[in-house]
Design a protein around this motif. Structure first.
Motif, PDB file in Angstrom:
ATOM      1  N   UNK A  59      32.438  29.437  42.230  1.00  0.00           N
ATOM      2  CA  UNK A  59      33.556  28.960  41.408  1.00  0.00           C
ATOM      3  C   UNK A  59      33.746  29.827  40.174  1.00  0.00           C
ATOM      4  N   UNK A  60      32.635  30.205  39.531  1.00  0.00           N
ATOM      5  CA  UNK A  60      32.714  31.080  38.354  1.00  0.00           C
ATOM      6  C   UNK A  60      33.167  32.480  38.735  1.00  0.00           C
ATOM      7  N   UNK A  61      32.655  33.001  39.838  1.00  0.00           N
ATOM      8  CA  UNK A  61      33.017  34.335  40.302  1.00  0.00           C
ATOM      9  C   UNK A  61      34.513  34.398  40.607  1.00  0.00           C
ATOM     10  N   UNK A  62      35.010  33.417  41.340  1.00  0.00           N
ATOM     11  CA  UNK A  62      36.426  33.397  41.706  1.00  0.00           C
ATOM     12  C   UNK A  62      37.288  33.219  40.456  1.00  0.00           C
ATOM     13  N   UNK A 110      31.938  38.131  47.751  1.00  0.00           N
ATOM     14  CA  UNK A 110      33.060  37.224  47.987  1.00  0.00           C
ATOM     15  C   UNK A 110      34.343  38.040  48.096  1.00  0.00           C
ATOM     16  N   UNK A 111      35.227  37.595  48.965  1.00  0.00           N
ATOM     17  CA  UNK A 111      36.548  38.202  49.085  1.00  0.00           C
ATOM     18  C   UNK A 111      37.576  37.102  48.889  1.00  0.00           C
ATOM     19  N   UNK A 112      38.542  37.374  48.023  1.00  0.00           N
ATOM     20  CA  UNK A 112      39.604  36.419  47.703  1.00  0.00           C
ATOM     21  C   UNK A 112      40.894  36.970  48.289  1.00  0.00           C
ATOM     22  N   UNK A 113      41.537  36.176  49.153  1.00  0.00           N
ATOM     23  CA  UNK A 113      42.723  36.614  49.882  1.00  0.00           C
ATOM     24  C   UNK A 113      43.869  35.632  49.639  1.00  0.00           C
ATOM     25  N   UNK A 114      45.036  36.032  49.190  1.00  0.00           N
ATOM     26  CA  UNK A 114      45.343  37.355  48.673  1.00  0.00           C
ATOM     27  C   UNK A 114      44.722  37.531  47.290  1.00  0.00           C
ATOM     28  N   UNK A 115      44.566  38.777  46.904  1.00  0.00           N
ATOM     29  CA  UNK A 115      44.013  39.093  45.600  1.00  0.00           C
ATOM     30  C   UNK A 115      45.099  39.159  44.549  1.00  0.00           C
ATOM     31  N   UNK A 116      44.694  39.469  43.349  1.00  0.00           N
ATOM     32  CA  UNK A 116      45.638  39.607  42.240  1.00  0.00           C
ATOM     33  C   UNK A 116      46.436  40.907  42.364  1.00  0.00           C
ATOM     34  N   UNK A 117      45.757  41.987  42.742  1.00  0.00           N
ATOM     35  CA  UNK A 117      46.390  43.300  42.784  1.00  0.00           C
ATOM     36  C   UNK A 117      46.607  43.845  44.183  1.00  0.00           C
ATOM     37  N   UNK A 122      37.512  41.729  45.759  1.00  0.00           N
ATOM     38  CA  UNK A 122      36.109  41.523  46.126  1.00  0.00           C
ATOM     39  C   UNK A 122      35.262  41.462  44.879  1.00  0.00           C
ATOM     40  N   UNK A 123      34.215  40.653  44.955  1.00  0.00           N
ATOM     41  CA  UNK A 123      33.276  40.560  43.844  1.00  0.00           C
ATOM     42  C   UNK A 123      31.867  40.391  44.393  1.00  0.00           C
ATOM     43  N   UNK A 124      30.973  41.218  43.926  1.00  0.00           N
ATOM     44  CA  UNK A 124      29.565  41.083  44.277  1.00  0.00           C
ATOM     45  C   UNK A 124      28.934  40.213  43.188  1.00  0.00           C
ATOM     46  N   UNK A 136      38.690  45.207  42.304  1.00  0.00           N
ATOM     47  CA  UNK A 136      40.051  44.831  42.665  1.00  0.00           C
ATOM     48  C   UNK A 136      40.566  45.816  43.699  1.00  0.00           C
ATOM     49  N   UNK A 137      41.070  45.295  44.799  1.00  0.00           N
ATOM     50  CA  UNK A 137      41.603  46.160  45.859  1.00  0.00           C
ATOM     51  C   UNK A 137      43.083  45.925  46.011  1.00  0.00           C
TER      52      UNK A 137
END
Length: 137
Positions: A59-62, A110-117, A122-124, A136-137
């Motif tokens: 939750x914090x990472x996202x 973690x991978x967040x789809x869709x991302x901001x950019x 992705x975040x390790x 940021x991808x």
């Protein structure tokens, strides 16, 4: 392709190595999607896990990745206990969150789809230390 269950130690070793790469760790997500995500035996071999501490860190990472406080919804956590490997998914702010975590390395991705950019961010992360290297991808 989608053959992780044929040799878990081998495929988890490759995934772990890619995830721990100092800069090019996004290759781990692609490997996970290619070798694990569509493998029905991998899914069957995984057991449901209750890991509220992992969900709290995610939750914090996202939230940090999205630049706003968000709550994870519908988190599903599963694991291969004998390999100390955890994986799952959740929703956050209308996005899909895919993740995996190696307990012995205290490191996950973690991978967040869709991302901001782009299509995905992705975040390790470390469970004991939070976010370590957002990308940021």
């Amino acid at each position: 392709m989608n053959s992780a269950s044929q040799n878990f130690p081998h495929h988890l070793g490759i995934l772990r190595e890619r995830m721990l790469h100092p800069t090019d760790y996004e290759q781990a997500i692609y490997y996970f999607l290619e070798e694990f995500a569509g493998d029905a035996e991998f899914v069957r071999a995984s057991s449901p896990e209750s890991m509220p501490h992992l969900i709290a860190v995610l939750g914090k990472v996202v939230s940090q990745s999205l630049g706003q406080q968000v709550e994870l919804e519908g988190a599903l956590v599963s694991g291969l206990r004998e390999h100390r490997f955890v994986h799952g998914n959740a929703r956050a702010d209308g996005r899909i969150v895919l993740f995996f975590y190696f307990e012995d390395a205290d490191t996950g991705l973690a991978m967040i789809i869709p991302g901001i950019r782009g299509q995905g961010d992705m975040a390790r992360f470390h469970v004991t230390g939070g976010l370590i290297n957002p990308q940021k991808n």
